[in-house]
Design a protein around this motif. Sequence first.
Motif, short mmCIF file in Angstrom:
data_model
loop_
_atom_site.label_atom_id
_atom_site.label_comp_id
_atom_site.label_asym_id
_atom_site.label_seq_id
_atom_site.Cartn_x
_atom_site.Cartn_y
_atom_site.Cartn_z
N TYR A 18 -19.87 -22.72 -0.94
CA TYR A 18 -20.65 -23.11 0.25
C TYR A 18 -19.93 -22.75 1.55
CZ TYR A 18 -23.19 -25.76 -3.27
OH TYR A 18 -23.89 -26.12 -4.40
N GLY A 19 -19.00 -21.80 1.46
CA GLY A 19 -18.23 -21.42 2.64
C GLY A 19 -19.04 -20.68 3.68
N LEU A 20 -20.19 -20.12 3.31
CA LEU A 20 -21.04 -19.40 4.26
C LEU A 20 -22.35 -20.16 4.53
CD1 LEU A 20 -20.57 -15.76 2.88
CD2 LEU A 20 -19.38 -16.86 4.79
N GLN A 21 -22.35 -21.43 4.14
CA GLN A 21 -23.57 -22.22 4.31
C GLN A 21 -23.98 -22.33 5.78
OE1 GLN A 21 -25.62 -23.31 2.09
NE2 GLN A 21 -26.88 -24.74 3.26
N ASN A 22 -23.05 -22.67 6.63
CA ASN A 22 -23.38 -22.84 8.05
C ASN A 22 -23.80 -21.52 8.69
OD1 ASN A 22 -22.78 -25.57 7.93
ND2 ASN A 22 -20.63 -25.27 8.54
N GLU A 23 -23.22 -20.43 8.23
CA GLU A 23 -23.48 -19.13 8.86
C GLU A 23 -24.75 -18.46 8.33
OE1 GLU A 23 -20.02 -16.55 8.99
OE2 GLU A 23 -18.73 -18.27 8.63
N PHE A 24 -25.06 -18.68 7.05
CA PHE A 24 -26.15 -17.88 6.46
C PHE A 24 -27.35 -18.70 6.00
CE2 PHE A 24 -27.97 -14.84 3.29
CZ PHE A 24 -28.18 -13.79 4.17
N SER A 25 -27.23 -20.02 5.91
CA SER A 25 -28.36 -20.82 5.42
C SER A 25 -29.57 -20.71 6.33
CB SER A 25 -27.95 -22.29 5.26
OG SER A 25 -27.60 -22.84 6.52
N LYS A 26 -29.32 -20.63 7.65
CA LYS A 26 -30.43 -20.50 8.59
C LYS A 26 -31.14 -19.16 8.39
CE LYS A 26 -32.98 -22.07 11.90
NZ LYS A 26 -33.84 -23.26 11.69
N THR A 27 -30.36 -18.13 8.11
CA THR A 27 -30.96 -16.82 7.84
C THR A 27 -31.80 -16.88 6.57
OG1 THR A 27 -29.08 -15.70 8.88
CG2 THR A 27 -30.48 -14.38 7.42
N LEU A 28 -31.29 -17.56 5.55
CA LEU A 28 -32.06 -17.73 4.31
C LEU A 28 -33.37 -18.48 4.58
CD1 LEU A 28 -29.27 -18.68 1.73
CD2 LEU A 28 -30.54 -16.53 1.85
N GLU A 29 -33.28 -19.52 5.39
CA GLU A 29 -34.49 -20.28 5.74
C GLU A 29 -35.52 -19.40 6.44
OE1 GLU A 29 -35.84 -24.23 8.35
OE2 GLU A 29 -33.75 -23.56 8.32
N ASN A 30 -35.05 -18.63 7.41
CA ASN A 30 -35.97 -17.76 8.16
C ASN A 30 -36.60 -16.70 7.25
OD1 ASN A 30 -35.40 -19.15 10.52
ND2 ASN A 30 -33.79 -17.72 11.16
N LEU A 31 -35.78 -16.10 6.39
CA LEU A 31 -36.30 -15.08 5.48
C LEU A 31 -37.32 -15.67 4.51
CD1 LEU A 31 -33.03 -13.09 4.68
CD2 LEU A 31 -35.00 -12.26 5.97
N LEU A 32 -37.01 -16.86 3.99
CA LEU A 32 -37.92 -17.48 3.03
C LEU A 32 -39.24 -17.88 3.69
CD1 LEU A 32 -37.05 -19.70 0.09
CD2 LEU A 32 -38.78 -20.55 1.65
N ASN A 33 -39.15 -18.50 4.87
CA ASN A 33 -40.39 -18.90 5.57
C ASN A 33 -41.21 -17.69 5.98
OD1 ASN A 33 -39.85 -21.65 5.36
ND2 ASN A 33 -38.70 -21.71 7.29
N GLU A 34 -40.52 -16.64 6.41
CA GLU A 34 -41.23 -15.41 6.77
C GLU A 34 -41.94 -14.83 5.55
OE1 GLU A 34 -40.23 -10.86 8.31
OE2 GLU A 34 -38.68 -12.42 8.35
N ALA A 35 -41.25 -14.84 4.41
CA ALA A 35 -41.85 -14.32 3.18
C ALA A 35 -43.06 -15.16 2.76
CB ALA A 35 -40.82 -14.30 2.06
N ILE A 36 -42.94 -16.48 2.90
CA ILE A 36 -44.05 -17.36 2.53
C ILE A 36 -45.27 -17.08 3.41
CG2 ILE A 36 -44.85 -19.75 2.55
CD1 ILE A 36 -42.05 -20.58 1.63
N ARG A 37 -45.03 -16.96 4.73
CA ARG A 37 -46.15 -16.67 5.64
C ARG A 37 -46.78 -15.32 5.31
NH1 ARG A 37 -42.54 -18.91 9.47
NH2 ARG A 37 -41.85 -16.82 10.05
N HIS A 38 -45.92 -14.32 5.10
CA HIS A 38 -46.42 -12.98 4.79
C HIS A 38 -47.22 -12.98 3.48
CE1 HIS A 38 -46.52 -8.62 4.37
NE2 HIS A 38 -46.04 -8.76 3.14
N ASN A 39 -46.67 -13.65 2.48
CA ASN A 39 -47.32 -13.63 1.17
C ASN A 39 -48.62 -14.43 1.17
OD1 ASN A 39 -45.24 -12.07 0.12
ND2 ASN A 39 -44.02 -13.86 -0.41
N ARG A 40 -48.67 -15.51 1.97
CA ARG A 40 -49.92 -16.25 2.09
C ARG A 40 -50.98 -15.40 2.77
NH1 ARG A 40 -47.52 -22.20 3.88
NH2 ARG A 40 -46.96 -22.89 1.76
N LEU A 41 -50.55 -14.62 3.77
CA LEU A 41 -51.48 -13.72 4.43
C LEU A 41 -51.99 -12.67 3.45
CD1 LEU A 41 -52.86 -12.66 6.98
CD2 LEU A 41 -50.78 -11.37 7.49
N GLU A 42 -51.07 -12.14 2.63
CA GLU A 42 -51.47 -11.14 1.63
C GLU A 42 -52.43 -11.76 0.61
OE1 GLU A 42 -50.84 -7.85 1.52
OE2 GLU A 42 -50.00 -8.20 3.52
N GLU A 43 -52.16 -13.01 0.24
CA GLU A 43 -53.04 -13.68 -0.71
C GLU A 43 -54.42 -13.89 -0.10
OE1 GLU A 43 -52.68 -17.32 -3.85
OE2 GLU A 43 -52.05 -17.73 -1.81
#
Length: 219
Positions: free
Chosen positions: A105-130
């Motif tokens: 978890y040494g990169l949690q503070n630095e990269f977790s927000k990026t993971l959140e943004n990527l996941l939410n972006e993917a969810i929005r994109h995929n819902r639009l595609e659906e």
Amino acid sequence: MENSFSLEYTAVARKNVILAQFAASSGNYDVSISEILLRLNPKEERSACERSGHKYFILQQEEGLNFVVVGPPHLNSYIAYDFLGRVQRSFLLHHARTWQTAPAYGLQNEFSKTLENLLNEAIRHNRLEEAKSNLQDTQNTMSDNLQKALLRGDNLQDMENSASSIAASSNTFGRSATSVRRKMLCMKYRFHIVAVVAIVLIIIIIIIAFTGKGNDKKE
């Protein structure tokens, strides 16, 4: 209908040591991930398995760097690996030199927000595609129904034309039958008429003949 684009959890790990993660829903994903990563075949770039009602997709690098995404059992594999590819590119862009020595978890503070943004972006994109896919399905269904309706209309028109043709043929046949019947009647009675006329002529000739002889005797 279940959403085939759902994403619930994503993480980056060095072998089975999680470096950063983000969960869109509650669950002991990190524990399951650590156990699954221990059993991975290092020669397989892509892996997938199901556990406790979830499906885990893993993208591996030769150096032991693993990218993970979790979703429901029906999660589309193309969506999962496309998302992991984007996580991989973003992670290596920012942490290519630090991930090998980072602690758990040494990169949690630095990269977790990026993971959140990527996941939410993917969810929005995929819902639009659906939504687009559902709209296309609806359009296809409406188009099929319209074509069937038009075909039914053509069939009705064909039936109407056939009925009109049959009626016309029936009328023509009726007129022809009447004409033939009249001709047959004429032929039938023509012989009788000719015979009667012939008999009358013969009688007239006989009468004239006898009348002429009687006159000759008187003279």
